[in-house]
Design a protein around this motif. Structure first.
Motif, PDB file in Angstrom:
ATOM      1  N   ALA A 217       0.687   3.762  -3.196  1.00  0.00           N
ATOM      2  CA  ALA A 217       0.923   2.362  -4.876  1.00  0.00           C
ATOM      3  C   ALA A 217       2.525   0.979  -4.580  1.00  0.00           C
ATOM      4  O   ALA A 217       1.584   0.230  -4.555  1.00  0.00           O
ATOM      5  CB  ALA A 217       0.675   2.726  -5.656  1.00  0.00           C
ATOM      6  N   ASP A 218       3.148   1.850  -4.418  1.00  0.00           N
ATOM      7  CA  ASP A 218       3.935   0.534  -3.673  1.00  0.00           C
ATOM      8  C   ASP A 218       4.270  -0.231  -2.509  1.00  0.00           C
ATOM      9  O   ASP A 218       4.405  -1.016  -2.660  1.00  0.00           O
ATOM     10  CB  ASP A 218       5.342   1.889  -3.558  1.00  0.00           C
ATOM     11  N   LYS A 219       3.764   0.218  -1.141  1.00  0.00           N
ATOM     12  CA  LYS A 219       3.024  -0.591  -0.656  1.00  0.00           C
ATOM     13  C   LYS A 219       2.309  -1.316  -0.367  1.00  0.00           C
ATOM     14  O   LYS A 219       2.068  -2.596  -0.411  1.00  0.00           O
ATOM     15  CB  LYS A 219       3.357   0.382   0.839  1.00  0.00           C
ATOM     16  N   GLU A 220       1.370  -0.714  -1.275  1.00  0.00           N
ATOM     17  CA  GLU A 220       0.245  -1.644  -1.499  1.00  0.00           C
ATOM     18  C   GLU A 220       0.779  -2.912  -2.561  1.00  0.00           C
ATOM     19  O   GLU A 220       0.104  -4.478  -2.397  1.00  0.00           O
ATOM     20  CB  GLU A 220      -0.546  -0.994  -2.063  1.00  0.00           C
ATOM     21  N   ILE A 221       1.041  -2.692  -3.736  1.00  0.00           N
ATOM     22  CA  ILE A 221       1.437  -3.959  -4.789  1.00  0.00           C
ATOM     23  C   ILE A 221       2.787  -4.369  -3.931  1.00  0.00           C
ATOM     24  O   ILE A 221       2.107  -5.353  -4.542  1.00  0.00           O
ATOM     25  CB  ILE A 221       2.194  -2.262  -5.600  1.00  0.00           C
ATOM     26  N   SER A 222       3.573  -4.334  -3.150  1.00  0.00           N
ATOM     27  CA  SER A 222       3.766  -5.400  -2.481  1.00  0.00           C
ATOM     28  C   SER A 222       3.379  -6.468  -1.796  1.00  0.00           C
ATOM     29  O   SER A 222       3.693  -7.645  -1.005  1.00  0.00           O
ATOM     30  CB  SER A 222       5.492  -4.152  -1.676  1.00  0.00           C
ATOM     31  N   LEU A 223       2.527  -5.760  -0.640  1.00  0.00           N
ATOM     32  CA  LEU A 223       1.980  -6.068  -0.441  1.00  0.00           C
ATOM     33  C   LEU A 223       0.918  -7.461  -0.588  1.00  0.00           C
ATOM     34  O   LEU A 223       0.811  -8.021   0.169  1.00  0.00           O
ATOM     35  CB  LEU A 223       0.473  -5.423   0.896  1.00  0.00           C
ATOM     36  N   TRP A 224      -0.466  -6.717  -1.884  1.00  0.00           N
ATOM     37  CA  TRP A 224      -1.146  -7.695  -2.622  1.00  0.00           C
ATOM     38  C   TRP A 224      -0.435  -9.229  -3.490  1.00  0.00           C
ATOM     39  O   TRP A 224      -0.505  -9.926  -3.663  1.00  0.00           O
ATOM     40  CB  TRP A 224      -1.750  -6.888  -3.390  1.00  0.00           C
ATOM     41  N   PHE A 225       1.299  -7.951  -4.281  1.00  0.00           N
ATOM     42  CA  PHE A 225       1.855  -8.675  -4.884  1.00  0.00           C
ATOM     43  C   PHE A 225       3.411  -9.363  -4.761  1.00  0.00           C
ATOM     44  O   PHE A 225       4.351  -8.501  -5.091  1.00  0.00           O
ATOM     45  CB  PHE A 225       1.941  -8.042  -5.982  1.00  0.00           C
ATOM     46  N   PRO A 226       3.022  -9.850  -3.214  1.00  0.00           N
ATOM     47  CA  PRO A 226       4.877 -10.306  -2.880  1.00  0.00           C
ATOM     48  C   PRO A 226       5.689 -11.316  -3.313  1.00  0.00           C
ATOM     49  O   PRO A 226       6.656 -10.801  -3.558  1.00  0.00           O
ATOM     50  CB  PRO A 226       4.576 -11.107  -1.785  1.00  0.00           C
ATOM     51  N   GLU A 227       4.784 -11.691  -4.091  1.00  0.00           N
ATOM     52  CA  GLU A 227       5.889 -12.357  -5.506  1.00  0.00           C
ATOM     53  C   GLU A 227       6.757 -11.980  -6.408  1.00  0.00           C
ATOM     54  O   GLU A 227       7.280 -11.815  -7.231  1.00  0.00           O
ATOM     55  CB  GLU A 227       4.788 -13.963  -6.102  1.00  0.00           C
ATOM     56  N   GLY A 228       5.978 -10.083  -6.620  1.00  0.00           N
ATOM     57  CA  GLY A 228       6.648  -9.064  -7.621  1.00  0.00           C
ATOM     58  C   GLY A 228       5.726  -9.013  -8.572  1.00  0.00           C
ATOM     59  O   GLY A 228       4.657  -9.605  -8.922  1.00  0.00           O
ATOM     60  N   VAL A 229       6.015  -7.651  -9.540  1.00  0.00           N
ATOM     61  CA  VAL A 229       4.892  -7.767 -10.321  1.00  0.00           C
ATOM     62  C   VAL A 229       5.686  -8.657 -12.033  1.00  0.00           C
ATOM     63  O   VAL A 229       6.884  -7.308 -12.087  1.00  0.00           O
ATOM     64  CB  VAL A 229       5.001  -6.183 -10.606  1.00  0.00           C
ATOM     65  N   VAL A 230       5.320  -8.814 -12.924  1.00  0.00           N
ATOM     66  CA  VAL A 230       6.227  -8.991 -14.156  1.00  0.00           C
ATOM     67  C   VAL A 230       6.313  -7.934 -15.344  1.00  0.00           C
ATOM     68  O   VAL A 230       5.172  -7.535 -15.218  1.00  0.00           O
ATOM     69  CB  VAL A 230       6.660 -10.442 -14.702  1.00  0.00           C
ATOM     70  N   GLY A 231       7.092  -7.242 -15.751  1.00  0.00           N
ATOM     71  CA  GLY A 231       7.504  -6.233 -16.282  1.00  0.00           C
ATOM     72  C   GLY A 231       6.951  -6.664 -18.352  1.00  0.00           C
ATOM     73  O   GLY A 231       7.652  -8.027 -18.093  1.00  0.00           O
ATOM     74  N   TRP A 232       6.042  -5.811 -18.618  1.00  0.00           N
ATOM     75  CA  TRP A 232       6.644  -7.145 -20.169  1.00  0.00           C
ATOM     76  C   TRP A 232       6.271  -5.084 -21.294  1.00  0.00           C
ATOM     77  O   TRP A 232       5.923  -4.437 -20.450  1.00  0.00           O
ATOM     78  CB  TRP A 232       5.098  -7.249 -20.567  1.00  0.00           C
ATOM     79  N   GLU A 233       6.740  -5.428 -22.235  1.00  0.00           N
ATOM     80  CA  GLU A 233       6.670  -4.315 -23.254  1.00  0.00           C
ATOM     81  C   GLU A 233       5.481  -4.386 -24.069  1.00  0.00           C
ATOM     82  O   GLU A 233       4.715  -5.282 -24.537  1.00  0.00           O
ATOM     83  CB  GLU A 233       7.570  -4.294 -23.614  1.00  0.00           C
ATOM     84  N   ARG A 234       4.764  -3.108 -24.232  1.00  0.00           N
ATOM     85  CA  ARG A 234       3.495  -2.857 -24.860  1.00  0.00           C
ATOM     86  C   ARG A 234       3.635  -1.901 -26.134  1.00  0.00           C
ATOM     87  O   ARG A 234       3.891  -0.707 -25.872  1.00  0.00           O
ATOM     88  CB  ARG A 234       1.872  -2.540 -23.727  1.00  0.00           C
ATOM     89  N   LYS A 235       3.936  -2.771 -27.290  1.00  0.00           N
ATOM     90  CA  LYS A 235       4.126  -1.348 -28.518  1.00  0.00           C
ATOM     91  C   LYS A 235       2.995  -1.028 -28.982  1.00  0.00           C
ATOM     92  O   LYS A 235       3.230  -0.047 -29.544  1.00  0.00           O
ATOM     93  CB  LYS A 235       4.370  -3.013 -29.578  1.00  0.00           C
ATOM     94  N   LEU A 236       1.728  -1.243 -28.131  1.00  0.00           N
ATOM     95  CA  LEU A 236       0.877   0.200 -28.774  1.00  0.00           C
ATOM     96  C   LEU A 236       0.881   1.159 -27.694  1.00  0.00           C
ATOM     97  O   LEU A 236       0.261   2.108 -28.513  1.00  0.00           O
ATOM     98  CB  LEU A 236      -0.246  -0.427 -27.917  1.00  0.00           C
ATOM     99  N   ASP A 237       2.245   0.832 -26.912  1.00  0.00           N
ATOM    100  CA  ASP A 237       2.495   2.694 -25.883  1.00  0.00           C
ATOM    101  C   ASP A 237       2.233   3.455 -26.755  1.00  0.00           C
ATOM    102  O   ASP A 237       2.357   4.838 -26.946  1.00  0.00           O
ATOM    103  CB  ASP A 237       3.612   1.826 -25.590  1.00  0.00           C
TER     104      ASP A 237
END
Ligand code: RTP
Length: 150
Positions: A125-145
């Motif tokens: 997953a880590d490799k694939e996320i870096s491959l498909w989203f080289p720009e990075g993934v923006v974290g966000w907080e979900r209050k529903l958690d």
């Protein structure tokens, strides 16, 4: 709450058949959090990296043709044990072995048109996320958690 992430991809047959919404809905309804989403016409170079471990398989050229036959929707989903659970939700690689109630078990028949991809380990997953989203993934907080995790 775990921040485990997986890479889920709707393949060209899933896009063409209008199943993007259905696949997203299943992950959303389960309680997983969408962390990134992208509509991409992938090329063989990118897919050869994604499927590098399958390069010697006889079906590899056909797999590249299939995966470049139209756009895909790449997504990052986040949550507790999302890698393993995502694979369960997709169903077995061969749809005829997929249980009813899984995405493949409900919507497809042939292994060469099996609608979706899901990372098979946290490391993949880590490799694939870096491959498909080289720009990075923006974290966000979900209050529903607070309503999903104890
Ligand atoms: P995926 O990566 O797409 O989630 O699939 P997977 O891990 O369950 O299975 P894998 O063995 O990595 O195969 C990747 C994709 O290659 C196609 N395939 N075709 N013709 C065949 O025998 C054959 N075997 C695999 C499928 O599209 C499979 O999802």
């Amino acid at each position: 709450m775990s921040a485990e992430r997986t890479y889920i991809m709707v393949k060209p047959d899933g896009v063409e058949r209008g199943l993007v919404g259905e696949i997203i809905k299943r992950f959303e309804s389960r309680g997983f959090k969408l962390a990134a989403l992208k509509f991409v016409q992938a090329d063989k170079e990118l897919l050869s990296k994604h499927y590098a471990d399958l390069a010697t398989k006889p079906f590899f050229p056909g797999l590249l043709d299939y995966m470049t036959s139209g756009p895909v929707v790449g997504m990052v989903w986040e949550g507790k044990e999302v890698v393993k659970t995502g694979r369960k939700m997709l169903g077995a690689t061969n749809p005829l072995d997929s249980a009813p109630g899984t995405i493949r078990g409900d919507y497809c028949i042939d292994v060469g048109k099996n609608l979706c991809h899901g990372s098979d380990s946290v490391e993949s997953a880590d490799k694939e996320i870096s491959l498909w989203f080289p720009e990075g993934v923006v974290g966000w907080e979900r209050k529903l958690d607070a309503q999903i995790y104890e």
